[in-house]
Design a protein around this motif. Structure first.
Motif, short mmCIF file in Angstrom:
data_model
loop_
_atom_site.label_atom_id
_atom_site.label_comp_id
_atom_site.label_asym_id
_atom_site.label_seq_id
_atom_site.Cartn_x
_atom_site.Cartn_y
_atom_site.Cartn_z
N VAL A 51 -80.52 45.39 -19.61
CA VAL A 51 -82.21 45.95 -19.50
C VAL A 51 -83.38 45.17 -20.23
O VAL A 51 -82.32 44.70 -21.19
N LYS A 52 -84.67 46.23 -19.94
CA LYS A 52 -85.60 45.91 -21.13
C LYS A 52 -85.51 47.25 -21.65
O LYS A 52 -86.04 47.56 -22.66
N ALA A 53 -84.32 46.55 -22.78
CA ALA A 53 -84.49 47.97 -24.18
C ALA A 53 -84.45 47.37 -25.31
O ALA A 53 -83.57 45.85 -24.85
N TRP A 54 -85.47 47.76 -26.28
CA TRP A 54 -85.21 46.65 -27.90
C TRP A 54 -84.73 47.53 -28.85
O TRP A 54 -84.74 48.76 -28.53
N TYR A 55 -84.31 47.06 -29.85
CA TYR A 55 -83.63 47.75 -31.02
C TYR A 55 -84.02 47.29 -32.02
O TYR A 55 -84.03 46.08 -31.97
N LEU A 56 -83.29 47.73 -33.31
CA LEU A 56 -83.90 46.77 -34.34
C LEU A 56 -82.60 46.41 -35.35
O LEU A 56 -81.60 47.52 -35.35
N TRP A 57 -81.78 45.48 -35.16
CA TRP A 57 -80.87 44.73 -36.43
C TRP A 57 -80.35 46.58 -37.33
O TRP A 57 -81.78 46.38 -38.16
N PRO A 58 -79.29 47.05 -37.67
CA PRO A 58 -79.26 47.64 -38.57
C PRO A 58 -79.53 46.96 -40.17
O PRO A 58 -79.69 47.45 -40.95
#
Length: 302
Positions: free
Chosen positions: A185-192
């Motif tokens: 889906v169109k979801a993003w996050y930050l690489w820890p």
């Protein structure tokens, strides 16, 4: 086991994984395990929280260490040179007792903060769940109590190559780091492994676990808690590119990811990773101040 038996078992596994509601059940199970795990104390936890609280006015960096003391030593040396005012907390998630002893010794020698994290129950090693459980433990047991002005999560095999002020990266936006995207889906996050946060975000119930429902890896659960609510118009993100590192003998390394001034060795905890790490260590020791300028662009965005 015959080939046909293997195909039957693989097919059965696939059908079970596709059962309606199973992903939700696993999601709830992981959340419960995280909650139980973060209630386990670590030796010296109160002392570390007290010490870091005295430095909360600046940025606090942490790294989840895993079985490669040499990686943390290089990260620490590079930060001491190029970010000397930033305290580094080593959160030891190692499974090998010798590695834990070596990491504790490195932290003592270099003046780092150190916590030997308790083992997480029912979590396989070398998985996104293991790293996520460690990150969530540190968030709830350290960061939420220290309340730093800025906090950064850094992979243990990053190497800083130029002067950097982490706090300035979130002076005009609440988060900064390497964006990753859902496969569904169109979801993003930050690489820890490279993410910086305004300290006010410790008041939110951040969750660094992977989200199988979204198709995201470690850190993906923060889409619901934080990232989907942000208007990122005008946000600045790291310049990510692929580079090769010169060796003292004149050869070049395999391609490495460079995020601004942070070089990612990559795969330090896996087979062959220690060789690559040793090569970068030799290059750094030979010319720490000039290494960044001598990197060769590999001609691709990371």
């Amino acid at each position: 086991m015959s080939g046909s038996d293997g195909h039957k078992r693989a097919g059965l596994s696939g059908m079970v994984a596709a059962l309606p509601g199973l992903h939700w059940l696993n999601h709830a199970r992981y959340a419960l395990m995280d909650r139980l795990y973060r209630g386990r104390p670590a030796q010296g936890q109160a002392e570390v929280v007290e010490a870091l609280s005295r430095r909360r006015d600046g940025a606090v960096a942490l790294t989840i260490a895993y079985n490669v003391p040499e990686a943390v030593a290089l990260l620490a040396d590079s930060m001491a040179r190029f970010a000397p005012g930033t305290p580094l907390l080593v959160c030891d998630n190692s499974t090998e007792p010798e590695a834990r002893r070596a990491l504790a010794a490195i932290a003592a020698e270099k003046g780092l903060y150190y916590l030997a994290l308790p083992p997480a129950p029912f979590v396989r090693v070398r998985t996104a769940r293991s790293h996520a459980a460690a990150a969530n433990w540190v968030f709830h047991n350290v960061l939420r109590k220290v309340k730093p002005r800025v906090f950064a999560m850094l992979d243990h095999d990053l190497v800083l190559l130029k002067p950097t002020d982490l706090a300035t990266l979130v002076a005009h936006q609440p988060v900064y780091g390497l964006q990753r995207w859902s496969s569904r889906v169109k979801a993003w996050y930050l690489w820890p492994g490279f993410s910086i946060y305004d300290g006010s975000l410790v008041s939110k119930p951040l969750d660094f676990g992977p989200d199988r429902l979204l198709g995201t890896d470690t850190g993906g659960r923060n889409w619901h808690v934080l990232f989907r609510k942000l208007d990122v118009t005008g946000f600045v993100w790291p310049h990510a590119r692929s580079v090769r590192v010169p060796s003292p003998d004149g050869s070049w390394s395999e391609p490495k990811m460079l995020l601004d001034a942070w070089l990612h060795v990559g795969g330090a905890s896996y087979r062959g990773g220690e060789t690559a790490l040793a090569e970068i260590r030799r290059a750094f020791d030979a010319d720490p101040d000039g290494l960044f300028a001598r990197l060769r662009d590999d001609g691709a965005e990371a």
